[in-house]
Enzyme design. Structure first.
Site, mmCIF file in Angstrom:
data_model
loop_
_atom_site.group_PDB
_atom_site.id
_atom_site.type_symbol
_atom_site.label_atom_id
_atom_site.label_comp_id
_atom_site.label_asym_id
_atom_site.label_seq_id
_atom_site.Cartn_x
_atom_site.Cartn_y
_atom_site.Cartn_z
ATOM 1 N N TYR A 92 0.822 -1.206 0.000
ATOM 2 C CA TYR A 92 0.000 0.000 0.000
ATOM 3 C C TYR A 92 0.859 1.261 0.000
ATOM 4 O O TYR A 92 1.741 1.424 0.843
ATOM 5 C CB TYR A 92 -0.898 -0.019 1.224
ATOM 6 C CG TYR A 92 -2.026 0.986 1.232
ATOM 7 C CD1 TYR A 92 -3.187 0.754 0.516
ATOM 8 C CD2 TYR A 92 -1.946 2.145 1.995
ATOM 9 C CE1 TYR A 92 -4.256 1.654 0.554
ATOM 10 C CE2 TYR A 92 -2.999 3.045 2.044
ATOM 11 C CZ TYR A 92 -4.147 2.793 1.312
ATOM 12 O OH TYR A 92 -5.188 3.694 1.354
ATOM 13 N N SER A 187 1.406 -7.692 1.916
ATOM 14 C CA SER A 187 0.404 -6.740 2.369
ATOM 15 C C SER A 187 -0.613 -6.471 1.258
ATOM 16 O O SER A 187 -1.297 -7.397 0.829
ATOM 17 C CB SER A 187 1.076 -5.461 2.863
ATOM 18 O OG SER A 187 0.168 -4.641 3.558
ATOM 19 N N GLN A 188 -0.724 -5.232 0.763
ATOM 20 C CA GLN A 188 -1.626 -4.988 -0.364
ATOM 21 C C GLN A 188 -1.267 -5.892 -1.545
ATOM 22 O O GLN A 188 -2.148 -6.443 -2.212
ATOM 23 C CB GLN A 188 -1.552 -3.535 -0.808
ATOM 24 C CG GLN A 188 -2.377 -3.246 -2.069
ATOM 25 C CD GLN A 188 -2.196 -1.816 -2.544
ATOM 26 O OE1 GLN A 188 -3.088 -0.999 -2.404
ATOM 27 N NE2 GLN A 188 -1.030 -1.517 -3.116
ATOM 28 N N ASP A 273 0.825 -8.858 14.134
ATOM 29 C CA ASP A 273 0.541 -7.941 13.028
ATOM 30 C C ASP A 273 -0.735 -7.156 13.326
ATOM 31 O O ASP A 273 -1.838 -7.705 13.294
ATOM 32 C CB ASP A 273 0.398 -8.739 11.730
ATOM 33 C CG ASP A 273 0.313 -7.859 10.492
ATOM 34 O OD1 ASP A 273 0.094 -6.642 10.633
ATOM 35 O OD2 ASP A 273 0.470 -8.402 9.378
ATOM 36 N N HIS A 303 3.867 -6.287 11.167
ATOM 37 C CA HIS A 303 3.524 -6.354 9.744
ATOM 38 C C HIS A 303 4.734 -6.599 8.835
ATOM 39 O O HIS A 303 4.552 -6.866 7.655
ATOM 40 C CB HIS A 303 2.792 -5.086 9.328
ATOM 41 C CG HIS A 303 2.072 -5.206 8.025
ATOM 42 N ND1 HIS A 303 1.194 -6.242 7.739
ATOM 43 C CD2 HIS A 303 2.095 -4.417 6.908
ATOM 44 C CE1 HIS A 303 0.714 -6.088 6.514
ATOM 45 N NE2 HIS A 303 1.241 -5.004 5.991
#
Length: 322
Positions: A92, A187-188, A273, A303
């Site tokens: 992101y 992640s994203q 996370d 994360h």
């Protein structure tokens, strides 16, 4: 933060309460059909990036709406025959960055395409170069609520479509072996890879790390960290719209894409996370229907997840798959 989610033994059995929306498959079939009405027009322009062992190409292809999307394509400098293909999506706020930031997969003897994320690329890394020419109704700063009033206008409809088209563009290069295509990202990027795995039926594998965009009903009420918090802050202002927003998000929930994925998978989750709580990651992993799946768990990580340790795990896992 110490452990805050379910115990690991409960995570392994956890199932999301995210309800699959009516017409999910029809929505995505129509979306991709409309995208494919535009010529893919994938262009690979050689770039002198100052690298001796890797050849680099500046890529442009037509994504959602025929909009131009940028990417880098890297291959070993001595490559003459089709290679296993890795298509990567980024986290992101980031973009495709600079070519020398992406040496791992070409160095392992694979072709590698890393896709820019439209409208992003200004929060970290080396930047991006893909605009998002589509506007939206008022939204909270960030990308999570852009166009959230309806599935048809939601931002990630465009991004996930770009991801599918990125696979098609990468496979069009003569040095890519389409039959050995793996999608991955963190992640994203992990969330996009799950969506693409649910939309592209013939992948050799998917490797989402600490994936975002999964189990929206739980994620939006469990963490106050961004980007999920963007949704809560939007609803804090736009009172009474929770049901409509969750309906839109249901068309983009990684849980529903995971249930349609037909490739082997290697996930990772971190038990501390707070950005992508581990239960939301396990929600997608547990929904994945292919028998060949595994998840690496990092007990005391946030994360950042497994970082270089997870890269090593993916290198080992890919030996038998791509």
């Amino acid at each position: 933060m110490a452990l805050f989610d379910l115990p690991l033994e409960e995570l392994r059995d956890y199932r999301s309460e995210s309800a699959e929306p009516e017409g999910f498959d029809a929505f995505w079939s129509k979306t991709l059909q409309e995208a494919r009405e535009h010529d893919l027009n994938a262009r690979f322009e050689p770039v002198d990036a100052g690298l001796a062992t890797v050849d680099v190409y500046d890529v442009t292809f037509a994504g959602y709406g025929g909009h131009p999307v940028k990417a880098w394509f890297c291959v070993p400098a001595d490559a003459t025959e089709p290679l296993p293909l890795v298509v990567e999506f980024v986290g992101y706020g980031g973009g495709r960055g600079l070519p020398h930031e992406h040496l791992l997969w070409a160095s392992s003897g694979r072709a590698h395409l890393v896709m820019d994320t439209r409208g992003q690329g200004s929060a970290w890394g080396g930047g991006g170069g893909t605009p998002d020419p589509v506007g939206s109704a008022p939204a909270f700063p960030g990308f999570m609520t852009r166009g959230i009033e309806a599935p048809e206008s939601y931002y990630y409809r465009r991004v996930f479509t770009d991801g599918v088209r990125a696979v098609e563009a990468a496979r069009s290069h003569p040095l890519a072996d389409a039959s050995r295509t793996v999608v991955l990202g963190g992640s994203q990027g992990g969330g996009i890879s799950i969506a693409v795995a649910g939309l592209v039926p013939d992948l050799a594998g998917a490797a989402p790390d600490v994936p975002f965009l999964c189990d929206f009903p739980r994620a939006t009420t469990m963490t106050d960290r961004h980007p999920y918090r963007e949704i809560g802050l939007f609803l804090k202002t736009h009172r009474g719209r929770t049901a409509d927003v969750l309906r839109t998000l249901s068309y983009f929930d990684g849980v529903h894409f995971a249930a349609r994925a037909t490739a082997p998978a290697l996930f990772s989750a971190a038990l501390e996370d707070q950005v992508c709580p581990p239960s939301t990651v396990f929600a997608a992993f547990n929904a994945w229907t292919h028998d060949d799946k595994q998840i690496e768990v990092y007990d005391f990580n946030d994360h950042e997840g497994g970082g270089p340790y997870q890269e090593a795990a993916k290198l080992a896992w890919l030996r038998d798959r791509a």
